[in-house]
Design an enzyme around this catalytic site. Structure first.
Site, PDB file in Angstrom:
ATOM      1  N   GLY A  36       5.443   3.568   5.518  1.00  0.00           N
ATOM      2  CA  GLY A  36       5.161   4.259   6.764  1.00  0.00           C
ATOM      3  C   GLY A  36       6.427   4.665   7.460  1.00  0.00           C
ATOM      4  O   GLY A  36       7.531   4.512   6.916  1.00  0.00           O
ATOM      5  N   LEU A  42       0.816  -1.218   0.000  1.00  0.00           N
ATOM      6  CA  LEU A  42       0.000   0.000   0.000  1.00  0.00           C
ATOM      7  C   LEU A  42       0.848   1.265   0.000  1.00  0.00           C
ATOM      8  O   LEU A  42       0.425   2.307  -0.483  1.00  0.00           O
ATOM      9  CB  LEU A  42      -0.922   0.015   1.232  1.00  0.00           C
ATOM     10  CG  LEU A  42      -1.941  -1.119   1.315  1.00  0.00           C
ATOM     11  CD1 LEU A  42      -2.704  -1.023   2.631  1.00  0.00           C
ATOM     12  CD2 LEU A  42      -2.901  -1.066   0.143  1.00  0.00           C
ATOM     13  N   GLY A  43       2.035   1.209   0.576  1.00  0.00           N
ATOM     14  CA  GLY A  43       2.885   2.399   0.655  1.00  0.00           C
ATOM     15  C   GLY A  43       3.968   2.216   1.684  1.00  0.00           C
ATOM     16  O   GLY A  43       4.299   1.098   2.082  1.00  0.00           O
ATOM     17  N   ASP A  92       1.775  12.244  17.150  1.00  0.00           N
ATOM     18  CA  ASP A  92       2.043  12.458  15.723  1.00  0.00           C
ATOM     19  C   ASP A  92       0.737  12.522  14.936  1.00  0.00           C
ATOM     20  O   ASP A  92       0.584  11.888  13.890  1.00  0.00           O
ATOM     21  CB  ASP A  92       2.938  11.344  15.168  1.00  0.00           C
ATOM     22  CG  ASP A  92       3.584  11.742  13.831  1.00  0.00           C
ATOM     23  OD1 ASP A  92       3.742  12.952  13.587  1.00  0.00           O
ATOM     24  OD2 ASP A  92       3.927  10.841  13.052  1.00  0.00           O
TER      25      ASP A  92
END
Length: 340
Positions: free
Chosen positions: A60, A57-58, A148
């Site tokens: 992190g 998905l990407g 965060d």
């Protein structure tokens, strides 16, 4: 490599066969943590089709993110569900539920996709984030400070409901603890409160500050890294100038100009400015903030000028050396692991 129905059947077989076990059943020298499922490496490899690009998905803060198909117990509706973990050699993997519509920044800061977020959806997203924070700060068994909170860490489900994610930088407080101090702050520059960025002091009010910045981004459709070219102002400073000039509506994302409700937008902006007050004591709690947003009869105090209202270049020189690597560029988080 298994694919299609074979892959799903193999994953189901692994789950049923007891390959997913409770962390308390694994002998180790560390303090046992209850209710955490530990998945085998074989199970995770199968679930991600051997960590294929199609399942990725990407990226992190801690590494690549892959899509999994798993089921877990219910948690708070506005928090991404943590399903378990996998430890294999030097590999450390955390398993979370998959969010179909990716992250808030994927829509918010794109000129075309932002049109899919009308004012009603944006207000619902704001309220959902607030509800998730209330749970973390007040109703979970231990008080949790996220540290965060930002658009890329807000995920959206198939109905565009918001869920807080990425708990790699959280700190857990005992219920009688109010604040803490750290020698190494972590998080994303622009979302950190003054006392945290400059002194390493954090509390629930640090998350409130971050949420105030995030609300301004949701209303405006602009990232906090936006600078007003004439005055070298960041988004917070730019909004303060508009508010002082009674031009708050100029902040509104043009894509929602037809759907926005004027008094709701102005109320959101005012509450946001209260959340980014210089002094932590002057900021509302998340519970009070949500009441301000949803209860029209609640009288709002007038905000004071935010501390972090000028562009980064003008304030970098004031950050102590120990903080030189605490912030991040382009919304990417950097964490420094320490004992909790």
């Amino acid at each position: 490599m298994y694919t299609g129905v074979d892959n799903e059947n193999r994953l189901l077989s692994l789950a049923i066969s007891g390959r997913s076990i409770n962390a308390n059943e694994i002998p180790n020298d560390r303090k046992k943590v209850p209710d955490i499922n530990v998945y085998s490496y074989e199970c995770i490899s199968t679930a991600t089709n051997n960590f294929s690009l199609e399942s990725k998905l990407g990226e992190g803060g801690f590494g690549p993110i892959y899509k999994l198909i798993l089921i877990s117990r219910l948690q708070h509706i506005n928090l991404v569900k943590f399903l378990g973990c996998c430890i294999f050699g030097e590999e450390r993997m955390l398993i979370y539920e998959h969010m179909l519509n990716k992250s808030l920044d994927y829509f918010l800061f794109d000129s075309n996709r932002s049109k899919l977020l009308d004012w009603k959806k944006r207000l619902n997203i704001i309220e959902g984030i607030a509800q998730g924070l209330i749970y973390l700060h007040k109703y979970s068994r231990l008080r949790v400070i996220h540290r965060d909170l930002k658009a890329s860490n807000i995920l959206l489900d198939e109905n565009m409901n918001s869920k807080i994610s990425d708990f790699g930088m959280t700190r857990i407080f005992k219920l009688n603890e109010l604040k803490a101090n750290t020698n190494r702050a972590v998080g994303t520059y622009g979302y950190m409160s003054p006392e945290y960025a400059m002194e390493g002091v954090f509390s629930t009010k640090s998350d409130v500050y971050s949420f105030g910045v995030l609300m301004l981004e949701i209303v405006s459709g602009r990232s906090n890294s936006f600078y007003h070219s004439n005055d070298a102002l960041n988004l917070v400073g730019y909004v303060w100038g508009l508010w002082q000039a009674d031009k708050g509506l100029d902040l509104v994302d043009p894509t929602i100009s037809d759907s926005c409700v004027t008094y709701q937008v102005l109320r959101c902006i005012q509450v946001s400015l209260l959340c980014v007050e210089d002094g932590a004591i002057d900021r509302p709690t998340v519970s009070d903030m949500l009441s301000m947003l949803t209860n029209e009869s609640t009288k709002l105090p007038l905000p004071k000028k935010p501390a972090f209202s000028i562009a980064r270049k003008q304030i970098e020189a004031n950050i102590p050396n120990k903080e030189s690597d605490i912030y991040t560029m382009n919304g990417l988080s950097i964490s420094d692991m320490d004992a909790r």
